[in-house]
Design an enzyme around this catalytic site. Sequence first.
Site, PDB file in Angstrom:
ATOM      1  N   ARG A 152       0.861  -1.182   0.000  1.00 42.82           N
ATOM      2  CA  ARG A 152       0.000   0.000   0.000  1.00 42.82           C
ATOM      3  C   ARG A 152       0.898   1.233   0.000  1.00 42.82           C
ATOM      4  O   ARG A 152       2.054   1.179   0.427  1.00 42.82           O
ATOM      5  CB  ARG A 152      -0.898   0.029   1.230  1.00 42.82           C
ATOM      6  N   LYS A 177      -2.337  -1.904   7.449  1.00 42.92           N
ATOM      7  CA  LYS A 177      -3.750  -1.616   7.709  1.00 42.92           C
ATOM      8  C   LYS A 177      -4.249  -2.551   8.811  1.00 42.92           C
ATOM      9  O   LYS A 177      -3.998  -3.744   8.795  1.00 42.92           O
ATOM     10  CB  LYS A 177      -4.572  -1.828   6.437  1.00 42.92           C
ATOM     11  N   HIS A 246      -1.820   2.444  -6.143  1.00 39.32           N
ATOM     12  CA  HIS A 246      -2.767   1.353  -5.948  1.00 39.32           C
ATOM     13  C   HIS A 246      -2.950   0.539  -7.229  1.00 39.32           C
ATOM     14  O   HIS A 246      -3.280  -0.643  -7.175  1.00 39.32           O
ATOM     15  CB  HIS A 246      -4.110   1.889  -5.452  1.00 39.32           C
ATOM     16  N   ARG A 249      -0.358  -2.017  -7.170  1.00 44.15           N
ATOM     17  CA  ARG A 249      -0.777  -3.055  -6.213  1.00 44.15           C
ATOM     18  C   ARG A 249      -1.822  -3.967  -6.866  1.00 44.15           C
ATOM     19  O   ARG A 249      -1.780  -5.186  -6.706  1.00 44.15           O
ATOM     20  CB  ARG A 249      -1.336  -2.378  -4.958  1.00 44.15           C
ATOM     21  N   HIS A 272      -4.842  -8.536   3.483  1.00 49.93           N
ATOM     22  CA  HIS A 272      -6.299  -8.419   3.594  1.00 49.93           C
ATOM     23  C   HIS A 272      -6.801  -9.245   4.778  1.00 49.93           C
ATOM     24  O   HIS A 272      -6.471 -10.426   4.895  1.00 49.93           O
ATOM     25  CB  HIS A 272      -6.986  -8.930   2.329  1.00 49.93           C
ATOM     26  N   TYR A 281      -9.812  -9.495  -7.216  1.00 55.24           N
ATOM     27  CA  TYR A 281      -8.681  -9.585  -8.137  1.00 55.24           C
ATOM     28  C   TYR A 281      -8.695 -10.870  -8.963  1.00 55.24           C
ATOM     29  O   TYR A 281      -7.769 -11.126  -9.729  1.00 55.24           O
ATOM     30  CB  TYR A 281      -7.355  -9.517  -7.364  1.00 55.24           C
TER      31      TYR A 281
END
Length: 306
Positions: A152, A177, A246, A249, A272, A281
């Site tokens: 990120r 995150k 992003h 990514r 995630h 994805y």
Amino acid sequence: MDKQPDLNAPLQQFLDHLAQHRRLSQHTVTSYQRDCQQLSRWCQQQKITHWQRLKPVELRQFVSGLHRQGLSARTIHRLLSAVRSFYRYLIQISLVDHNPAQSVQAPKTEKRLPKTFDVDQVSALLDLTPDTTFVACRDRAIMELFYSSGLRLAELAALDLQDVDFAEQQLWVHEGKGGKDRILPMGSKAIAALKNWLDKREQQRLITSTALFITQQGRRLGVRSIQQRLAYWGKKHGLSQHVHPHRLRHAFASHMLESSGDLRAVQELLGHADISTTQIYTHVDFNHLAKVYDSAHPRAKKRDRS
């Protein structure tokens, strides 16, 4: 007006809990605050003066109103998720005994696939970027690292020199995150670009800063500057799509999934918490799917035409 604190005080307590105990980022806390305050204002208009008094039927009215105002299903879904979390906290501290958001569903969202680059576009971006000057060498290393490890933007900007382990070909991401640490592999191209960058940096005698990526004045490179640099190289190389962190990514995730098919592994690499986030994805070009199907399915193999 005297009843207003019955709504606002617990909400502020919840936001403090998110920031101090769950250690969520300021951006995430602000998002929770915006969504829950929107519900709080609506409750005040409806003369609902305590969170215990909000019923599922009333929450559905609130959601329907948002939908009629034109809010997207995705935005409403996010808001309901915030409200559910808020009520779970209120139950935990014994302020309410039910979660009205538990049974309320958002309108169905249309799944939008993230725009991404194909392998040739990424190769063009990276291979055409020179590594001769201080800035270009640094930018090349940044882009290689984004694509190599699926970082990120905030994670890359926060990297320090000590987070890179060339011997093990990996790097540490601290408090990504959700406040979680993770270890990520680095590809050979990214390692080579990083070593070139560190050599260039040493030549400039900029060795005192602990930050991995710095300006020519020796200060840590900020997220806005990183965004601007990637946009600059995208325009310079004539790419049709806007280049931003992003999107690299996205490219990392898409290309990894297309090659490996290992959803769980890619979930871990991306950091995630929920695998459903990673599943966006899994899109693959339909022609590619058709070829795989034709070559693999025993009853679908195309017959030679005579």
